[in-house]
Scaffold this motif. Structure first.
Motif, short mmCIF file in Angstrom:
data_model
loop_
_atom_site.label_atom_id
_atom_site.label_comp_id
_atom_site.label_asym_id
_atom_site.label_seq_id
_atom_site.Cartn_x
_atom_site.Cartn_y
_atom_site.Cartn_z
N TRP A 154 0.73 -0.81 0.22
CA TRP A 154 0.09 0.06 0.20
C TRP A 154 0.72 1.15 -0.07
O TRP A 154 1.09 2.06 -0.24
N ILE A 155 2.31 1.08 0.87
CA ILE A 155 2.54 2.51 0.84
C ILE A 155 3.32 2.81 -0.70
O ILE A 155 3.50 4.14 -0.79
N LEU A 156 3.53 1.46 -1.40
CA LEU A 156 4.60 2.03 -2.19
C LEU A 156 3.58 2.31 -3.86
O LEU A 156 3.96 3.07 -3.91
N ARG A 157 2.41 2.63 -3.88
CA ARG A 157 1.22 2.63 -4.71
C ARG A 157 0.64 4.07 -4.29
O ARG A 157 -0.48 4.25 -5.03
N THR A 158 1.35 4.26 -2.95
CA THR A 158 -0.16 6.07 -2.55
C THR A 158 0.55 7.31 -2.44
O THR A 158 2.45 7.24 -1.77
N PRO A 159 -0.17 8.11 -3.20
CA PRO A 159 0.79 8.96 -2.71
C PRO A 159 1.75 9.59 -2.05
O PRO A 159 1.05 9.40 -0.83
N ARG A 160 2.46 10.33 -1.58
CA ARG A 160 3.62 10.36 -0.19
C ARG A 160 2.39 12.11 -0.15
O ARG A 160 3.12 11.28 1.13
N SER A 161 1.53 12.64 -0.33
CA SER A 161 1.10 13.68 0.35
C SER A 161 -0.05 12.96 1.44
O SER A 161 -0.74 13.14 2.46
N ILE A 162 0.15 11.55 0.92
CA ILE A 162 -1.44 11.03 1.69
C ILE A 162 -0.80 11.08 3.18
O ILE A 162 0.39 9.91 3.86
N SER A 163 -1.96 10.94 4.22
CA SER A 163 -1.44 10.47 5.96
C SER A 163 -2.14 9.18 5.65
O SER A 163 -2.66 8.91 5.21
N LEU A 164 -0.96 8.83 6.54
CA LEU A 164 -1.45 7.40 6.98
C LEU A 164 -2.75 6.94 7.58
O LEU A 164 -3.02 5.94 7.30
N VAL A 165 -3.16 7.37 8.39
CA VAL A 165 -4.39 7.37 8.81
C VAL A 165 -5.20 7.46 7.88
O VAL A 165 -6.95 6.24 7.84
N ASP A 166 -5.02 8.21 6.96
CA ASP A 166 -6.42 7.78 5.67
C ASP A 166 -5.93 6.44 4.99
O ASP A 166 -6.96 5.74 4.08
N VAL A 167 -4.88 5.49 4.93
CA VAL A 167 -4.25 4.40 4.33
C VAL A 167 -4.59 3.03 5.11
O VAL A 167 -4.72 2.44 4.67
N MET A 168 -4.50 3.19 6.13
CA MET A 168 -4.11 2.38 6.85
C MET A 168 -5.34 1.81 7.76
O MET A 168 -6.66 2.28 7.25
N ALA A 169 -5.18 0.05 7.58
CA ALA A 169 -6.26 -1.32 7.91
C ALA A 169 -6.31 -0.53 8.95
O ALA A 169 -5.61 -1.19 10.50
N ARG A 170 -7.39 -0.39 9.60
CA ARG A 170 -8.37 0.10 11.70
C ARG A 170 -8.13 -1.41 11.62
O ARG A 170 -8.02 -1.29 13.44
N ASP A 171 -8.74 -2.13 11.57
CA ASP A 171 -9.35 -3.22 11.65
C ASP A 171 -7.66 -4.39 11.95
O ASP A 171 -7.32 -4.73 10.75
N GLN A 172 -7.59 -4.77 13.35
CA GLN A 172 -6.47 -5.60 13.45
C GLN A 172 -6.52 -7.05 14.52
O GLN A 172 -7.16 -6.85 15.23
N THR A 173 -5.74 -7.74 13.89
CA THR A 173 -6.35 -8.59 14.79
C THR A 173 -4.52 -8.40 15.57
O THR A 173 -3.61 -8.56 15.34
N LEU A 174 -4.91 -8.41 17.51
CA LEU A 174 -3.78 -7.75 18.33
C LEU A 174 -4.12 -9.60 19.18
O LEU A 174 -5.07 -9.61 19.44
#
Length: 477
Positions: A217-237
């Motif tokens: 995802w990081i490699l395919r996303t423009p540099r200006s985008i915030s991480l909170v807008d591209v990250m997956a919030r659902d995760q298994t802890l």
């Protein structure tokens, strides 16, 4: 540039050709180390020609070096490890049998073990020394640099077979205020980053994970985008004290590549990756199968004393339950004396009942171990096994009944053994489900002692029903 590229390819082809030739030289047609190669290594060890030992072993793949260590005797193994100490990397340690690794670490000087441990990630170093005596552990830890020692001591503080022992402390965590461009710049600076990673953990100011970002995802996303807008919030802890078997089940259920490990306060303290979990899945599956058989660890490298203690307890338990079955037979001594054919047929009734119970038991224990069977669907599982037991019992009863009637020219005897077989297989099905469910309900491992109780039930019930029906039928009066 083209000439350099061609030259590089020629070098790579030559290397591959050398590796293939070396593999052919050292391996037989079944990809096992050749006896003559093993003989050469042993001769060099006996002659204390350690340079020749190193030259022989160096071309081997790490997995083959591990095989070589397992194939040598204990005294030779220590000398071999010393001769090739800088080849004893993480790949070799990871491939070693647990018992071989433990005995090897006990036999090597503390500074040599520490030198090997410093090459490993924390979780691998912990796995290498966790089963050693406390004194040996302290001697090895004393040889490590303070940072490595602190990390390993922190891991050893967690319970054995917990996520805290399994997790790696090498991971990438960044604040949620970063943009994609900030993260890429951070990664390129390479500030003591792990050698390999697949996900970035995004954390809040309290260092609690709030999301994950895959590298793709990081490699395919423009540099200006915030991480909170591209990250997956659902995760298994994964809680740090979770049992490793439960960790493996979560990875399997949710198809995870990696997962964050959190402490009681929810703070990120480590990560577990799928390569760690594959080993656990294999280990736990094999462990349950061996526990059902009473074979202990079932490892050819396990010390004789440990194997003896694990197996003899099981055999003594079986001896006690077999005594109960023999007491049932003793109740019908007169019946057996008047018709010897009953003694011939009794093992058939008990044996088939035992096999039927073992089949049901294996399915139930596996379902419990993989969380497929719980209190919410227990009765459905019981009804299913009863239906299978009735079908199996009917089929086997008809076959054995007809066969006995024809062989012994006794229709009543055929009917008696058919009814006894039908009853025992149904009882075996019930025992194969209820015994492990009951043990699991009382927080006991159903893989450890279920088969003893199931065997006791099928043997005793088989003898009781068969001999009891024979007595009541009046055919031996």
């Amino acid at each position: 540039m083209a000439a350099e590229h061609i030259e590089d390819e020629l070098v790579e082809d030559a290397d591959r050709g050398y590796e293939a030739a070396a593999e052919k030289e050292h391996h037989d047609e079944d990809n096992r180390l050749r006896p003559d190669f093993l003989r050469n290594v042993r001769e060099a060890l006996r002659d204390e020609d350690f340079e020749r030992v190193y030259a022989l072993v160096e071309p081997l793949h790490p997995a083959d070096i591990a095989d070589l260590l397992e194939l040598t005797d204990e005294e030779e193994r220590i000398a071999l490890a010393r001769a090739i100490r800088d080849l004893m990397g993480v790949e070799v340690i990871a491939e070693l049998n647990d018992w071989v690794r433990e005995r090897l670490m006990e036999g090597l000087p503390a500074d040599v073990v520490a030198e090997i441990a410093e090459q490993l990630e924390t979780d691998d170093a912990v796995a290498m020394i966790e089963d050693l005596d406390r004194a040996d552990q302290q001697a090895i830890l004393a040889e490590l640099d303070p940072e490595d020692r602190a990390a390993i001591e922190a891991a050893l503080a967690y319970p054995s077979e917990s996520a805290g022992r399994l997790m790696s402390r090498e991971f990438v965590a960044v604040p949620e205020s970063m943009t994609v461009g900030d993260l890429i710049d951070f990664l390129r600076e390479g500030r003591e980053l792990p050698t390999e990673f697949w996900e970035i953990f995004v954390v809040d100011p309290m260092h609690r994970p709030v999301g994950t970002c895959a590298l793709s995802w990081i490699l395919r996303t423009p540099r200006s985008i915030s991480l909170v807008d591209v990250m997956a919030r659902d995760q298994t802890l994964i809680p740090v004290l979770m049992d490793q078997e439960e960790v493996a089940l979560r990875f399997q259920k949710y198809a995870l590549i990696s997962a964050a490990v959190v402490d009681d306060a929810g703070r990120l303290v480590g990560q577990i990756t799928v390569d760690d979990v594959v080993h656990i899945i294999q280990e736990e599956a094999g462990e349950d199968a061996l526990l059902l058989s009473g074979a202990g660890d079932g490892d050819i490298h396990e010390p004789i004393r440990d194997a003896y203690l694990a197996r003899v307890r099981w055999l003594i338990g079986n001896l006690l339950t077999a005594t109960l079955a023999s007491s049932v037979i003793a109740m019908f001594e007169d019946t057996i004396a008047r018709m010897v054919a009953l003694a011939t047929l009794m093992p058939i009734v008990a044996g088939l009942g035992g096999n039927a119970g073992t089949q049901t038991l294996a399915v139930t224990v596996r379902a419990l171990a993989t969380n497929q069977l719980a209190s919410t669907n227990a009765w459905r599982a019981i009804r299913r096994e009863m239906a299978i037991a009735l079908l199996n019992g009917s089929t086997v009863a008809v076959i054995i009944g007809i066969a006995v009637s024809l062989i012994f020219q006794n229709t009543i005897l055929g009917l008696v053994i058919a009814l006894a077989m039908m009853t025992n297989i149904v009882v075996a099905g019930l025992a194969g489900v209820f015994v492990p469910l009951t043990l699991d309900r009382f927080k006991a491992d159903p893989a450890i002692s279920s088969s003893i109780f199931v065997t006791m039930v099928t043997d005793s019930m088989g003898f009781l029903v068969f001999l009891g029906l024979a007595t009541m039928s009046g055919m031996v009066g």
